[in-house]
Design a protein around this motif. Sequence first.
Motif, PDB file in Angstrom:
ATOM      1  N   ASP A  39       0.870  -1.182   0.000  1.00  0.00           N
ATOM      2  CA  ASP A  39       0.000   0.000   0.000  1.00  0.00           C
ATOM      3  C   ASP A  39       0.906   1.231   0.000  1.00  0.00           C
ATOM      4  O   ASP A  39       1.450   1.624   1.052  1.00  0.00           O
ATOM      5  N   GLN A  40       1.104   1.808  -1.187  1.00  0.00           N
ATOM      6  CA  GLN A  40       2.075   2.897  -1.328  1.00  0.00           C
ATOM      7  C   GLN A  40       1.678   4.140  -0.535  1.00  0.00           C
ATOM      8  O   GLN A  40       2.527   4.872  -0.046  1.00  0.00           O
ATOM      9  N   GLN A  41       0.382   4.357  -0.410  1.00  0.00           N
ATOM     10  CA  GLN A  41      -0.071   5.545   0.344  1.00  0.00           C
ATOM     11  C   GLN A  41       0.309   5.395   1.822  1.00  0.00           C
ATOM     12  O   GLN A  41       0.854   6.304   2.451  1.00  0.00           O
ATOM     13  N   LEU A  42       0.081   4.195   2.358  1.00  0.00           N
ATOM     14  CA  LEU A  42       0.411   3.937   3.773  1.00  0.00           C
ATOM     15  C   LEU A  42       1.928   3.956   3.965  1.00  0.00           C
ATOM     16  O   LEU A  42       2.445   4.494   4.950  1.00  0.00           O
ATOM     17  N   LEU A  43       2.650   3.416   2.970  1.00  0.00           N
ATOM     18  CA  LEU A  43       4.117   3.392   3.059  1.00  0.00           C
ATOM     19  C   LEU A  43       4.667   4.821   3.076  1.00  0.00           C
ATOM     20  O   LEU A  43       5.545   5.160   3.882  1.00  0.00           O
ATOM     21  N   LYS A  44       4.110   5.678   2.229  1.00  0.00           N
ATOM     22  CA  LYS A  44       4.572   7.091   2.190  1.00  0.00           C
ATOM     23  C   LYS A  44       4.284   7.775   3.522  1.00  0.00           C
ATOM     24  O   LYS A  44       5.128   8.498   4.065  1.00  0.00           O
ATOM     25  N   LYS A  45       3.104   7.490   4.086  1.00  0.00           N
ATOM     26  CA  LYS A  45       2.750   8.087   5.392  1.00  0.00           C
ATOM     27  C   LYS A  45       3.752   7.627   6.461  1.00  0.00           C
ATOM     28  O   LYS A  45       4.255   8.414   7.271  1.00  0.00           O
ATOM     29  N   PHE A  46       4.090   6.332   6.406  1.00  0.00           N
ATOM     30  CA  PHE A  46       5.068   5.753   7.352  1.00  0.00           C
ATOM     31  C   PHE A  46       6.432   6.410   7.148  1.00  0.00           C
ATOM     32  O   PHE A  46       7.072   6.856   8.101  1.00  0.00           O
ATOM     33  N   GLN A  47       6.866   6.511   5.896  1.00  0.00           N
ATOM     34  CA  GLN A  47       8.185   7.107   5.634  1.00  0.00           C
ATOM     35  C   GLN A  47       8.219   8.575   6.056  1.00  0.00           C
ATOM     36  O   GLN A  47       9.239   9.053   6.542  1.00  0.00           O
ATOM     37  N   ASP A  48       7.149   9.281   5.849  1.00  0.00           N
ATOM     38  CA  ASP A  48       7.083  10.702   6.231  1.00  0.00           C
ATOM     39  C   ASP A  48       7.199  10.883   7.745  1.00  0.00           C
ATOM     40  O   ASP A  48       7.641  11.916   8.218  1.00  0.00           O
ATOM     41  N   MET A  49       6.837   9.860   8.516  1.00  0.00           N
ATOM     42  CA  MET A  49       6.862   9.946   9.982  1.00  0.00           C
ATOM     43  C   MET A  49       8.276   9.935  10.536  1.00  0.00           C
ATOM     44  O   MET A  49       8.552  10.527  11.570  1.00  0.00           O
ATOM     45  N   LYS A  50       9.188   9.218   9.835  1.00  0.00           N
ATOM     46  CA  LYS A  50      10.630   9.240  10.135  1.00  0.00           C
ATOM     47  C   LYS A  50      11.030   8.628  11.488  1.00  0.00           C
ATOM     48  O   LYS A  50      12.116   8.075  11.602  1.00  0.00           O
ATOM     49  N   PHE A  51      10.259   8.751  12.542  1.00  0.00           N
ATOM     50  CA  PHE A  51      10.770   8.472  13.881  1.00  0.00           C
ATOM     51  C   PHE A  51       9.696   7.760  14.693  1.00  0.00           C
ATOM     52  O   PHE A  51       8.588   8.267  14.851  1.00  0.00           O
ATOM     53  N   GLY A  52      10.063   6.545  15.175  1.00  0.00           N
ATOM     54  CA  GLY A  52       9.094   5.762  15.946  1.00  0.00           C
ATOM     55  C   GLY A  52       9.710   5.196  17.199  1.00  0.00           C
ATOM     56  O   GLY A  52      10.938   5.195  17.362  1.00  0.00           O
ATOM     57  N   MET A  53       8.860   4.722  18.092  1.00  0.00           N
ATOM     58  CA  MET A  53       9.297   4.091  19.345  1.00  0.00           C
ATOM     59  C   MET A  53       9.134   2.574  19.252  1.00  0.00           C
ATOM     60  O   MET A  53       8.046   2.092  18.970  1.00  0.00           O
ATOM     61  N   PHE A  54      10.234   1.875  19.500  1.00  0.00           N
ATOM     62  CA  PHE A  54      10.222   0.426  19.607  1.00  0.00           C
ATOM     63  C   PHE A  54      10.103   0.125  21.102  1.00  0.00           C
ATOM     64  O   PHE A  54      10.765   0.789  21.906  1.00  0.00           O
ATOM     65  N   VAL A  55       9.289  -0.858  21.488  1.00  0.00           N
ATOM     66  CA  VAL A  55       9.169  -1.215  22.899  1.00  0.00           C
ATOM     67  C   VAL A  55       9.328  -2.717  23.046  1.00  0.00           C
ATOM     68  O   VAL A  55       8.563  -3.482  22.447  1.00  0.00           O
ATOM     69  N   HIS A  56      10.349  -3.119  23.802  1.00  0.00           N
ATOM     70  CA  HIS A  56      10.578  -4.529  24.128  1.00  0.00           C
ATOM     71  C   HIS A  56      10.234  -4.728  25.601  1.00  0.00           C
ATOM     72  O   HIS A  56      10.920  -4.172  26.477  1.00  0.00           O
ATOM     73  N   TRP A  57       9.166  -5.501  25.851  1.00  0.00           N
ATOM     74  CA  TRP A  57       8.686  -5.624  27.230  1.00  0.00           C
ATOM     75  C   TRP A  57       8.063  -6.993  27.423  1.00  0.00           C
ATOM     76  O   TRP A  57       7.486  -7.567  26.470  1.00  0.00           O
ATOM     77  N   GLY A  58       8.156  -7.519  28.642  1.00  0.00           N
ATOM     78  CA  GLY A  58       7.527  -8.793  28.985  1.00  0.00           C
ATOM     79  C   GLY A  58       7.909  -9.160  30.408  1.00  0.00           C
ATOM     80  O   GLY A  58       8.641  -8.400  31.079  1.00  0.00           O
ATOM     81  N   PRO A  59       7.449 -10.302  30.902  1.00  0.00           N
ATOM     82  CA  PRO A  59       7.774 -10.725  32.263  1.00  0.00           C
ATOM     83  C   PRO A  59       9.285 -10.799  32.519  1.00  0.00           C
ATOM     84  O   PRO A  59       9.727 -10.636  33.657  1.00  0.00           O
ATOM     85  N   VAL A  60      10.078 -10.981  31.465  1.00  0.00           N
ATOM     86  CA  VAL A  60      11.538 -11.044  31.636  1.00  0.00           C
ATOM     87  C   VAL A  60      12.085  -9.760  32.256  1.00  0.00           C
ATOM     88  O   VAL A  60      13.163  -9.764  32.864  1.00  0.00           O
ATOM     89  N   SER A  61      11.323  -8.655  32.170  1.00  0.00           N
ATOM     90  CA  SER A  61      11.805  -7.400  32.788  1.00  0.00           C
ATOM     91  C   SER A  61      11.983  -7.579  34.298  1.00  0.00           C
ATOM     92  O   SER A  61      12.746  -6.850  34.925  1.00  0.00           O
TER      93      SER A  61
END
Length: 448
Positions: A39-61
């Motif tokens: 979906d090129q429209q969604l991909l362009k929106k994603f690329q325009d955002m440039k910066f995201g948060m990754f979250v690694h979380w679970g009971p192992v914390s």
Amino acid sequence: MKIILSLFFTAFFLISLAQKEVPETSRSINNSQAVFETDQQLLKKFQDMKFGMFVHWGPVSLKGTEIGWSRGNQVSIEEYDNLYKQFNPTKFNADEWIKTLKDAGMKYIVFTTRHHDGFSMWPTEYSDYSIAATPYKKDILMELKKACDKYGIMFGTYYSICDWKNLDYPLGSPGGRTKKETGNMEKFIPFIKGQTKELIEKYNTKILWFDGEWEAPWTHEMGLDFYQYLKGLNQHILINNRVDKGRKGMEGITISKEFAGDYATPEQRVGTYNVDAPWESCITICKQWAWKPNDKMKSLEECLFTLLKTVGGGGNLLLNVGPMPDGRIEPRQVERLKEMGNWLKKYGEAIYRTVGGPYKPNEWLASTRKENNIYLFLMDFKKSEVRIPFPSDVKIENCKILGGEKLVFKQTGELLQFELPAKQNELVTTIEINIDGSAEDIETINLN
Ligand code: JFZ
């Protein structure tokens, strides 16, 4: 009058036809079995955002060791698999997380719904080993999704294909280095299809960030089939290149159009300059993906320069935090993210909705462009004068400190020179160059 009206409707019809006929240009993969569409429209929106948060979380914390990888290593399998019985993150507040994300200037989130350890952070129908079985019980994933909807943040989910606990998956801990006699991919694949269907249909994830595809039990054919299955559920989602076997080690670059995946995922490194294919670098703010007490955290300079080199190279940055067992993101990580956001509040126009280049990033210069503007980021730049190559056939109309004073510049032949005002007291000096024409037409420039 009738003639005017008929001309109007003819014109309107032709315009709408032209619009309809403009093909939904898709980077597609022609494979004997199917064609895969992005979906090129969604991909362009994603690329325009440039910066995201990754979250690694679970009971192992609760142990402060690495998610998935410490199972059967620093933590015995027995102990690791029973941590969920103590997992009770009472200080988890989805709104607080998403406000932290927004304050950082981030525009999307990718949250670990199930890592290699097989624990599901949502009340899935397909496994009892989930958040529903913890003292906390609440649907963390739904709370996050609702907070994203409330604050206009794109909601994405990480999902590991490999599962070192599930008896149907052939490999186990530590690190996929053991073999399970019970392994049966014909039973395991319906499990991951069922779980990811829940993420799409119940949580409306817009990004399926796969991982754990590198092990032998997962084949290229399975990857193609899985991608097509998921896109059959919802064409308007993005799926990374780890759904299939196209990732080249940690490079993450999709090697060819043979492999499924909408974008590439270099890991723990700034991806190689590429403004012609979508990619996102995933990098930790500390050393570990999951929370670790007193883990070494990257400085603001390192975080900022990583963002600039990534975006300047044509990619997105997915910067990872590992929340604590009580549900909070570490205050020092929140503070670092806020510092990033303060910079982006001032200079974000040079980041969001731009294209990387035209200069390939190096240690002291990164660049982006948008319409008739080129943005230069001088990183930890000590000199008072800038001398860089610049195409002689592109006319510079103006040059200034972004948000600041105009600069006197000289464009002679293939050289651009300008003096900088007295030492800027910032890590980065951001310059805006206005040109006559579209900045995206400029060929890539190598700075040796
Ligand atoms: C993977 C995960 O293992 C890691 O925990 C994290 O989630 C990251 C975003 O993705 O990283 C990898 C993947 C493959 C290897 C090492 C780390 N590998 O093949 O050695």
